[in-house]
Design an enzyme around this catalytic site. Structure first.
Site, PDB file in Angstrom:
ATOM      1  N   LYS A   1       7.572   9.263  17.346  1.00  0.00           N
ATOM      2  CA  LYS A   1       8.648   8.292  17.565  1.00  0.00           C
ATOM      3  C   LYS A   1       8.978   8.176  19.051  1.00  0.00           C
ATOM      4  CE  LYS A   1      10.507   9.126  12.965  1.00  0.00           C
ATOM      5  NZ  LYS A   1      11.299  10.047  12.155  1.00  0.00           N
TER       6      LYS A   1
ATOM      7  N   GLU B   1       9.174  -1.550  12.577  1.00  0.00           N
ATOM      8  CA  GLU B   1      10.573  -1.149  12.788  1.00  0.00           C
ATOM      9  C   GLU B   1      10.900   0.170  12.080  1.00  0.00           C
ATOM     10  OE1 GLU B   1      13.365  -2.830  14.613  1.00  0.00           O
ATOM     11  OE2 GLU B   1      13.753  -0.708  14.294  1.00  0.00           O
TER      12      GLU B   1
ATOM     13  N   ALA C   1      -1.230  -0.554  -4.077  1.00  0.00           N
ATOM     14  CA  ALA C   1      -2.259   0.494  -4.018  1.00  0.00           C
ATOM     15  C   ALA C   1      -1.596   1.858  -4.072  1.00  0.00           C
ATOM     16  CB  ALA C   1      -3.080   0.356  -2.747  1.00  0.00           C
TER      17      ALA C   1
ATOM     18  N   GLY D   1      14.739   8.584   4.371  1.00  0.00           N
ATOM     19  CA  GLY D   1      15.050   8.317   2.964  1.00  0.00           C
ATOM     20  C   GLY D   1      14.517   6.955   2.542  1.00  0.00           C
TER      21      GLY D   1
ATOM     22  N   LEU E   1       0.862  -1.187   0.000  1.00  0.00           N
ATOM     23  CA  LEU E   1       0.000   0.000   0.000  1.00  0.00           C
ATOM     24  C   LEU E   1       0.894   1.232   0.000  1.00  0.00           C
ATOM     25  CD1 LEU E   1      -2.599  -1.041   2.779  1.00  0.00           C
ATOM     26  CD2 LEU E   1      -2.478  -1.758   0.362  1.00  0.00           C
ATOM     27  N   GLY E   2       1.034   1.886  -1.138  1.00  0.00           N
ATOM     28  CA  GLY E   2       1.898   3.060  -1.261  1.00  0.00           C
ATOM     29  C   GLY E   2       3.116   2.738  -2.105  1.00  0.00           C
TER      30      GLY E   2
ATOM     31  N   GLY F   1       5.504   5.476  -2.967  1.00  0.00           N
ATOM     32  CA  GLY F   1       6.201   6.760  -2.998  1.00  0.00           C
ATOM     33  C   GLY F   1       7.673   6.542  -2.694  1.00  0.00           C
TER      34      GLY F   1
ATOM     35  N   ALA G   1       8.479   2.588  -3.328  1.00  0.00           N
ATOM     36  CA  ALA G   1       9.206   2.291  -4.572  1.00  0.00           C
ATOM     37  C   ALA G   1      10.477   1.499  -4.266  1.00  0.00           C
ATOM     38  CB  ALA G   1       9.543   3.592  -5.295  1.00  0.00           C
TER      39      ALA G   1
ATOM     40  N   ASP H   1       6.501  14.538  14.199  1.00  0.00           N
ATOM     41  CA  ASP H   1       7.056  13.245  13.767  1.00  0.00           C
ATOM     42  C   ASP H   1       7.974  12.675  14.868  1.00  0.00           C
ATOM     43  OD1 ASP H   1       7.831  11.358  11.360  1.00  0.00           O
ATOM     44  OD2 ASP H   1       9.720  12.019  12.239  1.00  0.00           O
TER      45      ASP H   1
HETATM   46  P1  NDP Z   1       5.146   9.399  -0.149  1.00  0.00           P
HETATM   47  O1  NDP Z   1       4.272  10.587  -0.002  1.00  0.00           O
HETATM   48  O2  NDP Z   1       6.395   9.521  -0.942  1.00  0.00           O
HETATM   49  O3  NDP Z   1       4.304   8.195  -0.773  1.00  0.00           O
HETATM   50  C1  NDP Z   1       2.987   7.926  -0.399  1.00  0.00           C
HETATM   51  C2  NDP Z   1       2.418   6.863  -1.306  1.00  0.00           C
HETATM   52  O4  NDP Z   1       1.099   6.577  -0.863  1.00  0.00           O
HETATM   53  C3  NDP Z   1       2.316   7.268  -2.774  1.00  0.00           C
HETATM   54  O5  NDP Z   1       2.650   6.180  -3.598  1.00  0.00           O
HETATM   55  C4  NDP Z   1       0.842   7.612  -2.961  1.00  0.00           C
HETATM   56  O6  NDP Z   1       0.327   7.331  -4.253  1.00  0.00           O
HETATM   57  C5  NDP Z   1       0.216   6.631  -1.986  1.00  0.00           C
HETATM   58  N1  NDP Z   1      -1.100   7.095  -1.555  1.00  0.00           N
HETATM   59  C6  NDP Z   1      -1.433   8.296  -1.045  1.00  0.00           C
HETATM   60  N2  NDP Z   1      -2.743   8.351  -0.778  1.00  0.00           N
HETATM   61  C7  NDP Z   1      -3.251   7.134  -1.142  1.00  0.00           C
HETATM   62  C8  NDP Z   1      -4.543   6.564  -1.131  1.00  0.00           C
HETATM   63  N3  NDP Z   1      -5.592   7.248  -0.675  1.00  0.00           N
HETATM   64  N4  NDP Z   1      -4.707   5.287  -1.580  1.00  0.00           N
HETATM   65  C9  NDP Z   1      -3.636   4.595  -2.044  1.00  0.00           C
HETATM   66  N5  NDP Z   1      -2.374   5.089  -2.071  1.00  0.00           N
HETATM   67  C10 NDP Z   1      -2.195   6.340  -1.640  1.00  0.00           C
HETATM   68  O7  NDP Z   1       5.460   8.910   1.338  1.00  0.00           O
HETATM   69  P2  NDP Z   1       6.778   8.189   1.883  1.00  0.00           P
HETATM   70  O8  NDP Z   1       7.070   7.008   1.058  1.00  0.00           O
HETATM   71  O9  NDP Z   1       7.832   9.188   2.127  1.00  0.00           O
HETATM   72  O10 NDP Z   1       6.277   7.736   3.344  1.00  0.00           O
HETATM   73  C11 NDP Z   1       5.368   6.672   3.508  1.00  0.00           C
HETATM   74  C12 NDP Z   1       5.278   6.313   4.994  1.00  0.00           C
HETATM   75  O11 NDP Z   1       6.564   5.944   5.470  1.00  0.00           O
HETATM   76  C13 NDP Z   1       4.813   7.458   5.907  1.00  0.00           C
HETATM   77  O12 NDP Z   1       4.036   6.916   6.946  1.00  0.00           O
HETATM   78  C14 NDP Z   1       6.111   8.012   6.460  1.00  0.00           C
HETATM   79  O13 NDP Z   1       5.947   8.619   7.719  1.00  0.00           O
HETATM   80  C15 NDP Z   1       6.920   6.743   6.592  1.00  0.00           C
HETATM   81  N6  NDP Z   1       8.347   6.931   6.609  1.00  0.00           N
HETATM   82  C16 NDP Z   1       8.931   7.685   5.621  1.00  0.00           C
HETATM   83  C17 NDP Z   1      10.290   7.860   5.628  1.00  0.00           C
HETATM   84  C18 NDP Z   1      10.980   8.683   4.611  1.00  0.00           C
HETATM   85  O14 NDP Z   1      12.184   8.953   4.786  1.00  0.00           O
HETATM   86  N7  NDP Z   1      10.318   9.108   3.540  1.00  0.00           N
HETATM   87  C19 NDP Z   1      11.129   7.250   6.687  1.00  0.00           C
HETATM   88  C20 NDP Z   1      10.404   6.453   7.652  1.00  0.00           C
HETATM   89  C21 NDP Z   1       9.063   6.324   7.600  1.00  0.00           C
HETATM   90  P3  NDP Z   1       0.859   8.067  -5.588  1.00  0.00           P
HETATM   91  O15 NDP Z   1       2.221   7.460  -5.831  1.00  0.00           O
HETATM   92  O16 NDP Z   1      -0.124   7.720  -6.627  1.00  0.00           O
HETATM   93  O17 NDP Z   1       0.935   9.524  -5.255  1.00  0.00           O
HETATM   94  N1  HSE Z   2      10.216  12.620   7.945  1.00  0.00           N
HETATM   95  C1  HSE Z   2      10.935  11.667   8.706  1.00  0.00           C
HETATM   96  C2  HSE Z   2      12.262  12.256   9.114  1.00  0.00           C
HETATM   97  C3  HSE Z   2      11.145  10.409   7.933  1.00  0.00           C
HETATM   98  O1  HSE Z   2      12.658  13.269   8.526  1.00  0.00           O
HETATM   99  O2  HSE Z   2      12.896  11.718  10.018  1.00  0.00           O
HETATM  100  C4  HSE Z   2      11.778   9.302   8.757  1.00  0.00           C
HETATM  101  O3  HSE Z   2      10.907   8.852   9.735  1.00  0.00           O
END
Ligand code: NDP
Ligand code: HSE
Length: 445
Positions: free
Chosen positions: A220, A144, A59, A322, A25-26, A28, A32, A216
């Site tokens: 944590k 984790e 998703a 990241g 699910l996701g 991003g 990815a 955030d």
């Molecule tokens: P992004 O914003 O980069 O990605 C979010 C993803 O969720 C996208 O693929 C988006 O789709 C999808 N999405 C959003 N809304 C919906 C929906 N309603 N239904 C289905 N899919 C949906 O987020 P991140 O990858 O950065 O972060 C994801 C999670 O991981 C968060 O909880 C964040 O706190 C956590 N996290 C992030 C870190 C980081 O460094 N980035 C580190 C540790 C935790 P679309 O691609 O189509 O836009």
């Molecule tokens: N936004 C968060 C940070 C991602 O900058 O630490 C990692 O949890």
């Protein structure tokens, strides 16, 4: 099929060699990388798990986006339908937010799917509800990646230190704010430019207010305190101040005094004179001496200190944000949850048996660096010192910089309670000769 596994199963495992179906699910920053690494390491994962993993679907919110290397037929906007597929065993939630992922994660757990999530906001807000759903279904709920990305601090608290008594967990747990503060201090970058760069690099949350206002890090801290003190601590229990009010002038003043400013999360077991214990968790900008290891944690790195009765002091350092580092933690959980699906059994639930009361922020004792704009007149220093003396707080250092009609006065106190400090600031602000209390920044004890 894995060839180094004993041909036995226990519990209600699918059995050695069975495929574990994954719903992602996701897709991003994190999703990815999770998908890429599942594909790149498929053979190793099969050996480690005891059966292959297969991503059944992904998703996303927009299926028309360019996603190189991702088969279009895997993409869907119907996350519920994907979760409910019979061939899905483990759901990986990397969407972010609270309400929608809560709905999805609860649906997954109730349908008997194990869940791996990187979502600290969700876990810190709804841990009890999610844990109850996982327990009722007898499945795993792993997170984790929710704390400090690649640093395996959740597993360390859940397993490695499960035989010890933890007194304090503190450190840098937000990569974005550390990146900003580091850039402002070392390159003179503006707050806005540093935040834009942290966002471009994929460190910031979808709404970076969560990073810069400390939310955030507070999520944590809630997770760390819950695990460390066997007591449920939620986001609302954490005192939280971010970095949005930290100015270049604050950073310069700290630098001249031999400090770096870091956003720290601090989780403490407090023991009253009668031996009664409570816990406190807080997040706020903190002055760290330049020769302290935390001062050299730069860019988006995180570092966490754990003080435990038998183990003593431990320090964990690594990539705190990241796509790739976070994917590492997600995949560790994915392997664990998949192993349990194949072999049977589940990880023990989070235990909150201690039920310690949450101490209010006012009870916390620390030292303070107070920066004031005052009239440059005889007797001002005495009036200010009197306020501190009235409240029984002694001063460690006082520094004055002349600015014509006014002077900048920087006072560093000895330890005092937060509630007392709040009274002092109120009284100082009421003095005619104090034009402004520019900032109050804590020094970690
Ligand atoms: P992004 O914003 O980069 O990605 C979010 C993803 O969720 C996208 O693929 C988006 O789709 C999808 N999405 C959003 N809304 C919906 C929906 N309603 N239904 C289905 N899919 C949906 O987020 P991140 O990858 O950065 O972060 C994801 C999670 O991981 C968060 O909880 C964040 O706190 C956590 N996290 C992030 C870190 C980081 O460094 N980035 C580190 C540790 C935790 P679309 O691609 O189509 O836009
Ligand atoms: N936004 C968060 C940070 C991602 O900058 O630490 C990692 O949890």
């Amino acid at each position: 099929m894995a060839n180094n596994q004993a041909a036995t199963t226990y519990g209600h495992g699918k059995g050695i060699g069975a495929t574990v179906g994954i719903a992602l699910l996701g897709m991003g920053t994190v999703g990815a990388e999770v998908f890429r690494l599942i594909n790149e390491n498929a053979n190793d994962f099969e050996q480690r798990i005891g059966g292959p993993v297969a991503v059944r679907g992904i998703a996303v919110s927009d299926t028309s986006k360019e996603r190189p290397g991702v088969p279009a037929e895997l993409l869907t906007t119907d996350a519920h339908a994907l979760i409910n597929r019979d061939d899905v065993d483990v759901v990986v939630e990397v969407i972010g937010g609270i309400d929608y992922p809560r709905e999805l994660v609860l649906a997954a757990l109730r349908a008997g799917k194990s869940v791996v999530t990187a979502n600290k906001a969700l876990v810190a807000a709804h841990a009890d509800e999610l844990a109850a759903a996982a327990n009722a279904a007898g499945v795993d709920l792993f997170f984790e990646a929710a704390v400090a990305a690649a640093i395996p601090v959740v597993g360390m608290l859940r397993r490695s230190l499960a035989g010890d008594k933890i007194q304090r967990i503190s450190g840098i747990v937000n990569g974005t704010t550390n990146f900003i503060l580091d850039a402002m201090e070392t390159t003179g970058a503006s707050y806005e430019d540093a935040l834009a760069e942290a966002t471009r690099l994929g460190y910031a949350e979808a709404d970076p207010t969560a990073d810069v206002e400390g939310h955030d890090a507070a999520s944590k801290a809630a997770i760390l305190a819950s695990l460390g003190f066997y007591t449920r601590v939620t986001f609302d229990d954490v005192h939280c101040e971010g970095i949005s009010k930290i100015t270049a002038e604050d950073i310069e003043a700290a630098d001249r005094a031999g400090y770096s400013i870091k956003l720290l999360a601090i989780c403490e077991r407090l023991t009253a004179a009668d031996g009664t214990e409570s816990v406190n968790a807080r997040v706020h900008p903190t002055l760290v001496p330049k020769d302290h290891p935390l001062a050299s944690v730069n860019k988006s790195y995180n570092a966490i200190f754990v003080e435990a009765e038998a183990a003593g002091s431990l320090m964990f350092y690594g990539n705190g944000a990241g796509g790739n580092p976070t994917a590492s933690a997600v995949l560790g959980d994915l392997v664990g949850a998949s192993r349990n699906k194949v072999h049977g059994g589940r990880a023990p639930e989070d235990n909150t048996y201690a039920h310690l009361p949450i101490a209010s922020f006012g009870e916390v004792e620390t030292r303070y660096h107070i920066d004031m704009e005052v009239a440059d007149r005889t007797g001002v220093l005495a009036a200010i010192s009197n306020v501190f003396a009235e409240f029984g707080v002694s001063l460690r250092t006082v520094r004055q910089e002349d600015r014509g009609e006014t002077a900048r006065l920087i006072v560093v106190t000895h330890a005092a309670r937060e509630s007392v400090l709040a009274d002092i600031v109120e009284h100082l602000s009421g003095l005619d000769d104090v034009h402004a209390v520019n900032s109050v920044i804590r020094l970690d004890n």
